[in-house]
Design an enzyme around this catalytic site. Structure first.
Site, mmCIF file in Angstrom:
data_model
loop_
_atom_site.group_PDB
_atom_site.id
_atom_site.type_symbol
_atom_site.label_atom_id
_atom_site.label_comp_id
_atom_site.label_asym_id
_atom_site.label_seq_id
_atom_site.Cartn_x
_atom_site.Cartn_y
_atom_site.Cartn_z
ATOM 1 N N SER A 526 -9.709 10.395 8.955
ATOM 2 C CA SER A 526 -9.883 9.049 8.402
ATOM 3 C C SER A 526 -9.864 8.375 9.767
ATOM 4 O O SER A 526 -9.595 7.356 10.072
ATOM 5 C CB SER A 526 -8.356 8.821 8.117
ATOM 6 O OG SER A 526 -7.914 9.532 6.879
ATOM 7 N N ARG A 527 -10.887 8.942 10.744
ATOM 8 C CA ARG A 527 -10.987 8.299 11.931
ATOM 9 C C ARG A 527 -12.386 7.463 12.257
ATOM 10 O O ARG A 527 -12.193 6.830 13.386
ATOM 11 C CB ARG A 527 -10.868 9.626 13.071
ATOM 12 C CG ARG A 527 -12.150 10.361 12.876
ATOM 13 C CD ARG A 527 -12.091 11.683 13.689
ATOM 14 N NE ARG A 527 -12.307 11.799 15.078
ATOM 15 C CZ ARG A 527 -13.152 11.368 15.765
ATOM 16 N NH1 ARG A 527 -14.339 11.463 15.039
ATOM 17 N NH2 ARG A 527 -13.315 11.201 16.988
ATOM 18 N N THR A 529 -13.732 4.587 11.297
ATOM 19 C CA THR A 529 -13.397 3.297 11.228
ATOM 20 C C THR A 529 -12.793 3.102 12.480
ATOM 21 O O THR A 529 -13.190 2.056 13.400
ATOM 22 C CB THR A 529 -12.927 2.647 10.239
ATOM 23 O OG1 THR A 529 -13.715 3.148 9.117
ATOM 24 C CG2 THR A 529 -12.802 1.121 10.429
ATOM 25 N N ALA A 727 -8.831 -2.750 12.699
ATOM 26 C CA ALA A 727 -8.858 -1.941 11.560
ATOM 27 C C ALA A 727 -8.408 -0.518 12.027
ATOM 28 O O ALA A 727 -8.322 -0.051 13.266
ATOM 29 C CB ALA A 727 -10.345 -1.691 11.233
ATOM 30 N N GLU A 732 -7.939 9.151 3.880
ATOM 31 C CA GLU A 732 -7.157 10.465 3.230
ATOM 32 C C GLU A 732 -5.830 9.748 2.571
ATOM 33 O O GLU A 732 -5.287 10.007 1.542
ATOM 34 C CB GLU A 732 -6.750 11.124 4.231
ATOM 35 C CG GLU A 732 -7.825 11.918 4.829
ATOM 36 C CD GLU A 732 -7.674 12.793 6.108
ATOM 37 O OE1 GLU A 732 -7.292 13.755 5.922
ATOM 38 O OE2 GLU A 732 -7.598 12.078 7.249
#
Lengths: 775, 158, 275
Positions: A526-527, A529, A727, A732
């Site tokens: 999930s990295r 952004t 952000a 996930e």
């Protein structure tokens, strides 16, 4: 540092801009790996091992070489002894000396047509000496168990794994003093839980196309989540200098962790090197099930203790994880699961430990959630159990325990933003939790509602971004981050556009290419952004700085009196006259300063472990952090005749710091929900002895449009101070709490606890029968 | 030894001749011989739906259709709908709604959806979900796909 | 090779199959081509039945209803003639796979495979359906339960094809098809076909053994006792005794044995329910 929070957004950030490549996809013009062709291209086919554990004694390729159309055959003798692996370097490009799972690629060949390749591959004769197989972690830990990796001690390892025998790694984290804390608890719950392996089932099977030029340099296209991990894995396993391999990306048809580390790229490159011709290898759906990777099955023992008010005093979690034949990302998955095993709660005494054991099965690896869904399934049920026994509302008990901003996560990472409380508020309201739907339950059905909370990280490892201003003032953005369909190209372009105050159609995003892109660890965890977004914002700010310098000289105005104006212009504050970027760029290119290039790279530096708070042994990732939060709530209906359970409605609220593109965040919530629902209700890779019994879409079912429920996606924004425009990640977390919320809903209308995933109709019927027997 | 034969197909409004192995499926021929690659090979077993095309006005699986069984039948692929107003509405709706993520399922979804709303423009959400149940998507969770189809249906309804 | 030939008549097809023992008849193609794609079969020819007149369609023939072997599931699922005690056939057709596969698959193709989890077998068995088989020795008919012999094994001999299914004319009576599947369109984990008859019911269970389960004896015992809960439970147990399920990826044999009496009772309740 964060300048982004001060820039009012509205040009790009915060807008649900349709993804940049959508038109290509709806007209059928998007080119995925199987849509690429090179002239003279050969097609590959793979021969898999018929045994789960065996020594390879010899190969006879003569007959295969004679078969029509066959140009080259590859065996373990053709690849070096070097090994690759994300945490432990234990895997060759192709099986060498031994095979470690049924179906493991043991040879491959390339032929003029795919039909010829598939017809000939079974003519490759391999002699084996069968060895006894290890089919469970328990079997693997027995004293005289057959050993899979005989040279385990010699393998390079990136952390203190404690590897021994078939024990791939062990990890232990603890805070406080769990063993003495139970005495103070008014209520303790303890149970064992198991979860099943889940297949990724990206709609596009894995594939690669490799070509070798006249200098011997390899060009490799493949369906991937990281061109850099592909490059590293191929080069390590084939003893190639990384400068000799260029890794590129077509459109990727979905990746949920299956395409993060390499799949068939090493053997495809080896075939191209051997034959001297381009080679394409596309897996069949069956091979995609059998030889790539899958979600780890977990055995979890969890014990939670609270005081009389329901405040958590202690949690002890122990996991036994099946690694499969190769380590791959497994040590990381187990370590992460342990890090997340406490959930998003304040727990003064906490211990989480685990053992990861090699077995003669397909390697298990990265899969959306990365161990978090499994431990959340256990932990969130215990919270509900406690709530029931103490007669406290399940939402209220969570409110009493959740972490707050400024708290630290288990083992040490800081929590700089935390919207979890608002996530809970949001689903409570949206679902009318307090008043609970009043429609009457039809005869023969049971209805229940359940919720679960979760958190997930976004900051991990290294990334970079290069922003170039082209001669005409438009912008080229290059980050090396693979867009797997989730929209990272678009989101990163939005961050870039917002920083430069230009419309998004002035930004073009380069395709990831190890020749030209800055390093990016990968599209995972999930990295992108948060981590890559920070690099993009930094690089774009550097371009702004250079623009300002030029403008200051051109307009003869001090920099502090200049401002960017929407549309790619810069002017003195208050003045009418402005300069378009094209003018600035022209000056830079032709007269002064040189072409405008901004770059920014970073590696996530916040330590995972604070030794003043916690003890850590065998921690696979020394630096991880930045937390997103979510609350998921479901309504289910159970058919009492069969035990079949359906989700009738779902609400999911997610704190993503700042939604750069709200629509894309919503789709992550929805897609994650449905994938989690499949995992919760019926997805299960089933082994029949050593053989995967259901490697097909007939036999392994994923949710369809007809059983996916309506989903209410709610975005909460608690800005992360150093996130790009605040952000943090979203990829996930939409999945993590789904199995737990469904289990809690089942537990609300059936006695007991859901000990195993999937919550198949068979398992739920067993619960109903228990109820029927009891009454 | 595979034998080749010439197949004559009525494809996207034109007659084409193509030389392919006799055991070739329509999907093989479309992709490998005719460069019509919108239809995808997701499973080659007819389950995933990514290969769906129109034959004689019904959506079918091109991976389960023998090229040799296409004589005299009218085939339309996504490429053949380039000028179709109903398909255009659907495509625009999908672009805007978020119903396109990785895009691998998209061609099959569009074929099935276009057929649905061309026949039944007042299709309700449950009817849309039912009609699309043979087009698997792993990315979107279906919400935005259904939304797009419903929106396009409203636009084309008489 | 898998060369496709398209005969124009049943006789032509039958003769071709007899002369080419390595050839396979192809109706919708759904199952056959999937097997070819998986390299599980390699026929010399696929004999397509698609261009043969008279094999498609549903119509009355005397006292019977005839479903042509090449009739598509989509047409069966929407056919008005399948009503009353034959409605269960329409309902079963509508639950096969999904709308796209239903455009391809056919009655003849589906029962040609005798997949024990296929939806038509229990409803045809319940409806006292007969399978019309045409071969080199002519035309014959077999009751469904005599047509299905064992796991994936039918009474078809070399050169024979299923040309139609015959059903008694529909009567005004309720019929239902209950199917448990993991996801919509999956093969049945277990299924029950049930129709009301004078004073009683007919019931057949699918996916719980190599052949559909039906017991006329148990049906006779139940007759006249349709409001006797114990009698219905006993009836369900009687069918359960006949079952010979396997463990498979859709469920264990033990689960299926648990399901049979429950689903049978529920199906009977469905048809007994006042409209």
């Amino acid at each position: 540092m964060s300048l982004d929070l001060d820039i009012p957004a509205g040009i790009a950030v915060g807008l649900s801009i349709p993804k940049l490549e959508n038109r290509e996809k709806v007209t059928g013009r998007a080119e995925f790996i199987d849509d690429l062709y090179r002239s003279g291209m050969l097609h590959a086919a793979i021969l898999g091992s018929p045994y789960p554990h065996a020594r390879i004694l010899s190969y006879d390729v003569a007959e295969a070489l004679e078969a029509p159309g066959v140009v080259g055959v590859l065996t373990g003798d053709d690849v070096p002894a070097s090994r690759m692996g994300a945490f432990i370097k234990d895997e060759h490009a192709l099986a060498k000396g031994k095979v470690l799972y049924l179906g493991e690629p043991v040879a491959a060949l390339a032929a003029e047509t795919l039909e010829q390749a598939r017809a000939a591959v079974n003519l490759i004769r391999v002699k084996y000496e069968e060895l006894p197989a290890v089919l469970s972690p328990e079997e693997g830990l027995v004293d005289d168990a057959p050993i899979l990796h005989e040279h385990l001690d010699d393998y390079l390892k990136v952390f203190d794994t404690g590897s021994k025998g078939n024990l791939c790694s062990r990890t232990e984290l603890s805070e406080g003093d769990v063993d003495t804390a139970w005495d103070a608890c008014a209520l303790i719950v303890e149970d064992e839980f198991t979860t099943a392996p889940q297949a990724h089932v990206a709609m596009e099977p894995c594939g690669a196309l490799a070509d070798v030029d006249a200098q011997g340099r390899v060009t490799l296209w493949s369906s991937n989540q990281s061109v850099f991990r592909v490059q590293a894995n191929v080069c390590e396993s084939l003893d190639l200098p990384m400068s000799k391999l260029r890794s590129l990306t077509p459109r990727v048809g979905g990746g949920f962790g299956n395409k993060m580390e390499s799949h068939i790229q090493p053997l495809t490159v080896a075939l191209a090197l051997k034959t001297g011709r381009p080679v394409k290898c596309i897996l069949t759906r069956e091979e995609d099930f059998e030889i790539v990777r899958a979600r780890h099955p977990f055995k979890i023992r969890m014990k939670t203790g609270v005081d009389s008010q329901g405040k958590i005093l202690a949690r002890d979690c122990e996991v036994l994880v099946d690694c499969g034949a190769f380590a791959d990302d497994s040590p990381g998955v187990m370590g992460y699961a342990l890090l997340m095993a406490g959930g998003p709660y304040r727990i003064p005494n906490m211990r989480a430990r685990g053992q990861l054991v090699y077995t003669n099965k397909l390697r298990f690896g990265a899969y959306r959630g990365f161990g978090n869904p499994q431990v959340t399934f256990a932990g969130e049920q215990q919270i509900d159990q406690i709530a029931r026994q103490l007669n406290i509302d399940p939402i209220e008990i969570r409110r009493r325990n959740i972490l707050k901003e400024g708290d630290r996560w288990f083992a040490g990472p800081k929590i700089a933003s935390n919207g979890l409380g608002r996530c809970i508020d949001a689903i409570e309201e949206a679902s009318s939790w307090a008043s609970c739907p009043s429609s009457k339950t039809p005869l023969g059905k049971r209805r229940g509602r359940g919720l679960a909370l979760t958190a997930h990280i976004s900051g991990l490892l290294g990334t970079g971004a290069i922003v170039r201003m082209l001669e005409d003032g438009t912008i080229s953005l290059n980050t090396g981050a693979t867009d797997i369909g989730q929209g990272s190209d678009t989101v990163l372009a939005q961050i870039c556009a917002e920083t430069l105050k230009i419309p998004i159609n002035m930004v073009s995003v380069s395709s990831p290419d190890t020749d030209g892109s800055p390093y990016n660890w990968g599209t995972t965890a999930s990295r992108v952004t948060y981590t890559t977004g920070r690099a993009v914002a930094g690089a774009a700010r550097e371009v702004v700085r250079q623009i300002m310098e030029h403008a200051s000289e051109i307009l003869d105005v001090p920099i502090e009196n200049l401002e960017l104006r929407n549309g790619g212009r810069v002017a003195a504050k208050g003045a009418n006259e402005d300069l378009p970027f094209a003018a600035i760029s022209g000056r830079a290119h032709w007269a002064k300063g040189g072409p405008i290039v901004g770059s920014h790279t970073l590696v996530f530096e916040e330590p995972t472990h604070d030794p003043k708070r916690a003890i850590a042994l065998g921690l696979p990732f020394p630096r991880i952090g930045v937390f997103s939060f979510a609350a998921t709530l479901v309504d289910i209906e159970i058919d009492e005749v069969t035990g079949q359970t359906q989700v009738t409605e779902a609400w999911s609220a997610m704190d993503v710091g700042r939604a750069i593109n709200p629509r894309l965040v919503e789709v992550q919530i929805e897609g994650g929900f449905v994938q989690g629902m499949g995992f919760a209700l019926y997805e299960e890779m089933i082994w029949d002895g050593a053989r995967l019994a259901n490697p097909s879409l007939m036999d392994y079912k994923i949710p369809t449009s007809a059983d996916a429920p309506p989903i209410h996606s709610i975005i909460i924004e608690d800005p992360e101070p150093d996130g790009p425009f605040g952000a943090k990640g979203a990829g996930e977390i939409g999945l993590n709490a789904v199995p737990a919320s469904i289990a809690n809903a089942v537990n609300a209308c059936c006695y007991g606890v859901s000990k195993a995933l999937p919550l198949s109709s068979e398992r739920v019927l067993a619960r109903i029968l228990e109820d029927e027997d009891a009454s | 030894m595979s034998k080749k034969q010439v197949f004559t197909l009525a494809l996207n409004g034109k007659e084409v001749e193509v030389l392919a192995p006799s055991g070739a499926t329509l999907l093989d021929v479309l992709r490998d011989k005719l460069s019509l690659r919108a239809a995808k090979r997701g499973c080659n077993q007819g389950v995933c739906g990514a290969c769906t095309v129109m034959i004689d006005d019904v959506p079918v699986r091109s991976c389960l259709t023998m090229a040799g069984a296409c004589e005299g039948r009218c085939i339309t692929t996504l490429e053949g709908y380039a000028d179709d107003t109903v398909m255009r509405e659907l495509q625009e709706a999908m672009i805007a709604s978020g119903g396109v993520q990785c895009g691998f399922c998209t061609s099959g979804v569009l074929i099935t959806a276009r057929n649905l709303i061309a026949e039944n423009p007042i299709a309700r959400n449950d009817e849309i979900r039912s009609a699309l149940s043979g087009n698997l998507c792993r990315c979107t969770g279906y919400v935005r796909i259904v939304e797009a189809v419903a929106k396009a249906a409203k636009e084309v309804a008489p | 090779m898998n060369f496709v030939v398209s005969p124009k008549s049943v006789d032509e097809a039958v003769n071709f199959l007899v002369e080419h023992p390595e050839a396979r008849p192809m109706s919708g193609g759904a199952s056959l081509v999937a097997m070819k794609n998986a390299r599980l079969i390699d026929a010399s020819h696929f004999v397509s039945l698609a261009n043969i007149d008279g094999l498609r369609g549903i119509g009355r023939v005397g006292d019977s209803l005839r479903i042509g072997g090449m009739t598509r599931h989509s047409d069966i699922a929407t056919c008005d003639l399948l009503k009353g005690d034959l409605e269960m056939i329409r309902l079963a057709a509508g639950q096969i796979a999904n709308s796209v596969i239903r455009n391809m698959g056919t009655m003849g193709g589906a029962i040609g495979n005798a997949d024990p989890a296929a939806d038509y077998l229990p409803v045809l068995a319940c409806a006292d359906g007969e399978v019309e088989i045409t071969g080199p020795d002519g035309v014959r008919r077999l009751p469904v339960l005599d047509y299905v012999l064992d796991w994936y094994e039918t009474a078809l001999e070399l050169g024979e094809i299923v040309t139609a299914v015959f059903l008694p004319s529909p009567k005004e009576a309720r019929s239902v098809y209950r199917k448990l599947a993991r996801t919509p369109g999956d093969y049945a984990t277990a299924s029950v076909a049930c129709c009301a008859v004078d004073q009683g019911v007919r019931v057949a269970v699918g996916a719980c053994g190599p052949r559909p389960l039906r017991s006329r004896e148990a049906e006779a015992t139940l007759a006249g006792k349709m409001h006797d809960v114990d009698a219905i439970a006993e009836f369900g147990q009687a069918l359960r005794e006949l079952a010979d399920p396997l463990d498979d990826v859709r469920g264990s044999s033990q689960y299926r044995l648990q399901l049979i009496p429950r689903m049978v009772s529920a199906a009977i309740a469905d048809v007994m329910e006042p409209v």
